[in-house]
Each structure stands twice: as C-alpha cells, then as structure tokens.
Motif scaffolding. Sequence first.
Motif, PDB file in Angstrom:
ATOM      1  N   GLN A 127      41.126  44.171  46.329  1.00  0.00           N
ATOM      2  CA  GLN A 127      41.691  44.842  46.331  1.00  0.00           C
ATOM      3  C   GLN A 127      43.342  44.824  46.190  1.00  0.00           C
ATOM      4  N   TYR A 128      43.619  45.303  44.894  1.00  0.00           N
ATOM      5  CA  TYR A 128      45.058  44.600  44.555  1.00  0.00           C
ATOM      6  C   TYR A 128      44.799  43.107  43.881  1.00  0.00           C
ATOM      7  N   ALA A 129      44.362  43.075  42.745  1.00  0.00           N
ATOM      8  CA  ALA A 129      44.057  42.048  42.046  1.00  0.00           C
ATOM      9  C   ALA A 129      44.237  42.469  40.196  1.00  0.00           C
ATOM     10  N   GLY A 130      43.922  41.436  39.963  1.00  0.00           N
ATOM     11  CA  GLY A 130      44.988  41.393  38.460  1.00  0.00           C
ATOM     12  C   GLY A 130      43.497  42.160  38.008  1.00  0.00           C
ATOM     13  N   VAL A 131      43.247  42.832  36.900  1.00  0.00           N
ATOM     14  CA  VAL A 131      41.949  42.861  36.513  1.00  0.00           C
ATOM     15  C   VAL A 131      41.616  42.563  34.870  1.00  0.00           C
ATOM     16  N   VAL A 132      41.593  42.218  34.208  1.00  0.00           N
ATOM     17  CA  VAL A 132      41.550  42.928  32.195  1.00  0.00           C
ATOM     18  C   VAL A 132      40.063  44.414  31.970  1.00  0.00           C
ATOM     19  N   VAL A 133      40.929  44.496  31.466  1.00  0.00           N
ATOM     20  CA  VAL A 133      39.870  45.610  31.266  1.00  0.00           C
ATOM     21  C   VAL A 133      39.364  45.416  29.911  1.00  0.00           C
ATOM     22  N   ASP A 138      33.064  43.858  25.362  1.00  0.00           N
ATOM     23  CA  ASP A 138      33.851  43.214  25.180  1.00  0.00           C
ATOM     24  C   ASP A 138      35.094  42.917  24.378  1.00  0.00           C
ATOM     25  N   ILE A 139      35.780  43.570  24.040  1.00  0.00           N
ATOM     26  CA  ILE A 139      37.084  43.797  23.271  1.00  0.00           C
ATOM     27  C   ILE A 139      38.082  43.380  24.903  1.00  0.00           C
ATOM     28  N   PRO A 140      39.316  43.485  24.753  1.00  0.00           N
ATOM     29  CA  PRO A 140      39.999  43.057  25.915  1.00  0.00           C
ATOM     30  C   PRO A 140      40.280  44.912  24.756  1.00  0.00           C
ATOM     31  N   LEU A 141      40.782  45.557  26.582  1.00  0.00           N
ATOM     32  CA  LEU A 141      41.364  46.893  25.413  1.00  0.00           C
ATOM     33  C   LEU A 141      43.007  46.824  26.085  1.00  0.00           C
ATOM     34  N   GLY A 142      42.907  45.635  27.612  1.00  0.00           N
ATOM     35  CA  GLY A 142      44.039  45.678  28.388  1.00  0.00           C
ATOM     36  C   GLY A 142      44.674  45.890  30.157  1.00  0.00           C
ATOM     37  N   PHE A 143      45.193  45.559  30.732  1.00  0.00           N
ATOM     38  CA  PHE A 143      45.412  45.076  31.722  1.00  0.00           C
ATOM     39  C   PHE A 143      45.347  46.055  33.311  1.00  0.00           C
ATOM     40  N   GLY A 144      45.539  45.853  34.586  1.00  0.00           N
ATOM     41  CA  GLY A 144      45.871  47.071  35.310  1.00  0.00           C
ATOM     42  C   GLY A 144      46.074  45.533  36.740  1.00  0.00           C
ATOM     43  N   VAL A 145      45.499  46.989  37.820  1.00  0.00           N
ATOM     44  CA  VAL A 145      45.009  46.572  39.055  1.00  0.00           C
ATOM     45  C   VAL A 145      43.903  46.727  39.818  1.00  0.00           C
ATOM     46  N   ALA A 146      43.683  46.537  40.493  1.00  0.00           N
ATOM     47  CA  ALA A 146      42.475  46.643  40.724  1.00  0.00           C
ATOM     48  C   ALA A 146      42.526  47.474  41.542  1.00  0.00           C
ATOM     49  N   ALA A 147      42.561  49.029  42.436  1.00  0.00           N
ATOM     50  CA  ALA A 147      42.894  50.021  43.178  1.00  0.00           C
ATOM     51  C   ALA A 147      41.524  49.883  44.244  1.00  0.00           C
ATOM     52  N   GLN A 148      40.958  49.803  44.438  1.00  0.00           N
ATOM     53  CA  GLN A 148      39.424  48.976  45.386  1.00  0.00           C
ATOM     54  C   GLN A 148      39.222  47.860  44.687  1.00  0.00           C
ATOM     55  N   THR A 149      38.476  47.448  46.045  1.00  0.00           N
ATOM     56  CA  THR A 149      36.930  46.485  46.260  1.00  0.00           C
ATOM     57  C   THR A 149      36.097  46.737  45.838  1.00  0.00           C
ATOM     58  N   THR A 150      35.280  46.071  45.248  1.00  0.00           N
ATOM     59  CA  THR A 150      34.296  45.925  44.437  1.00  0.00           C
ATOM     60  C   THR A 150      32.700  46.830  45.150  1.00  0.00           C
ATOM     61  N   ASP A 151      32.478  46.615  46.528  1.00  0.00           N
ATOM     62  CA  ASP A 151      32.151  46.696  47.473  1.00  0.00           C
ATOM     63  C   ASP A 151      32.773  48.259  47.189  1.00  0.00           C
ATOM     64  N   ALA A 152      34.227  49.103  47.799  1.00  0.00           N
ATOM     65  CA  ALA A 152      34.345  49.745  47.589  1.00  0.00           C
ATOM     66  C   ALA A 152      33.795  51.225  46.736  1.00  0.00           C
ATOM     67  N   ALA A 160      37.756  59.059  41.660  1.00  0.00           N
ATOM     68  CA  ALA A 160      39.098  58.069  42.821  1.00  0.00           C
ATOM     69  C   ALA A 160      39.216  57.534  41.247  1.00  0.00           C
ATOM     70  N   ASN A 161      40.548  56.962  41.617  1.00  0.00           N
ATOM     71  CA  ASN A 161      40.688  55.755  41.207  1.00  0.00           C
ATOM     72  C   ASN A 161      39.946  54.645  41.375  1.00  0.00           C
ATOM     73  N   VAL A 162      39.945  53.699  39.851  1.00  0.00           N
ATOM     74  CA  VAL A 162      39.174  51.858  40.507  1.00  0.00           C
ATOM     75  C   VAL A 162      40.123  50.974  39.679  1.00  0.00           C
ATOM     76  N   VAL A 163      40.363  51.354  38.601  1.00  0.00           N
ATOM     77  CA  VAL A 163      42.105  50.372  38.395  1.00  0.00           C
ATOM     78  C   VAL A 163      43.464  50.985  37.485  1.00  0.00           C
ATOM     79  N   LEU A 164      44.434  50.635  38.631  1.00  0.00           N
ATOM     80  CA  LEU A 164      45.841  50.706  38.196  1.00  0.00           C
ATOM     81  C   LEU A 164      46.559  50.554  36.313  1.00  0.00           C
ATOM     82  N   HIS A 165      46.725  51.347  36.014  1.00  0.00           N
ATOM     83  CA  HIS A 165      46.474  51.138  34.521  1.00  0.00           C
ATOM     84  C   HIS A 165      48.064  50.061  34.598  1.00  0.00           C
ATOM     85  N   GLN A 166      48.483  49.564  33.907  1.00  0.00           N
ATOM     86  CA  GLN A 166      49.501  48.049  33.697  1.00  0.00           C
ATOM     87  C   GLN A 166      49.823  48.082  32.422  1.00  0.00           C
TER      88      GLN A 166
END
Length: 181
Positions: A127-133, A138-152, A160-166
């Motif tokens: 949770q709260y790790a930086g992710v590339v979207v 497989d074209i990168p669109l942007g990046f954000g912060v993971a709102a939840q863990t993979t298991d959650a 529900a939000n999975v990635v918070l937009h940056q």
Amino acid sequence: MRPLTEEETKTLFQKLAEYMGKSVERLINRSDERHCFRLIKDRVYYVSESVMKASTSINKDNLLHCGTCLGKFTKSGKFRLHITALDYLAQYSKYKVWLKQSAEMSFLYGNNVMKSGLARITEATPQYAGVVVYNLADIPLGFGVAAQTTDACKELAPTANVVLHQADVGEFLRGLEDDMF
C-alpha cells in the motif's frame, strides 16, 4: 544551472526510490554515458555529462532547459515528479498496474483507477507504493500511488480506488504544461 545539494539529492532519490526501488543507481551509472542531475529554477533535470559541459557556454539567463525534466522542488522543499520523468520510471519501475481499455480514458483525464478498470497488478505491491500505469499494450500512461495492497484488491468493491492518480500523459492535452515548464 547548478548541481544539487546533498539534501536536495537525498529528497530526489527518496522520491525516485518510491517508484524504482534500488534501480535508482542505474540512472547515474549507465553503460553508454555518465549522467547527472542539475537544478535550473527549482526544476531538476537529468542530463548527460557531455550535454551539460556543452551547455556551460550558454548564459544562465538564456538557458531554459537542459536534458529531461524529472520534476521540481516545491517551496516547502518537497519534490514533485513531472510526467516528463515517465520514460525513466517505466524502464526501472518496481511495481506496475495495467488498465482495461475502458478505464484508460478515465485515467488520462486525471481520475483515480478503480478496481473495475484494473486488468493486472504486480504481485506483492504494498500500500502507498509508487506504481507506473500501463495500458494492455504495455504503453506507459502515467504513474500514481497504490491505494491498496495486491491482496486487498481482490476483495474490493468495483468502485473502490486501487491507484491514486499522480500524473498522466493527458496533462499535455489538458493544457497543464504551464505548470510543467
């Protein structure tokens, strides 16, 4: 144009490490040519040493940009990544998220990623790790912060939000480049 101070370098590397992990070292120790970070008007640029040496002949008042803008320091001293850093984040990203085609436009308009738009996510994303979207091609669109863990993410409701937009590549189209440059 000046080199970063030790505190600025630490802040920059902490922010980049959120997305890249230990791969930050690869940015500096490249096999093709040495690169460095330079500060021009609160903006951090990633530039090769040959281009940096060539730019020293230009008056600092006339030099607008040199290299790739990774982001800028805010007035409070925090570092904010810009979308122009996406190429480097995508190469070395530790955690990735892929979107369904139906969720791409929503993300590109600046919205968070909901579970219903999630196609895949890297295993063991904290949770709260930086992710590339990415999209499914497989074209990168942007990046954000993971709102939840993979298991959650498996037990979440579809809204529900999975990635918070940056940041996303649609910022150029929305006219937000005034803040960027």
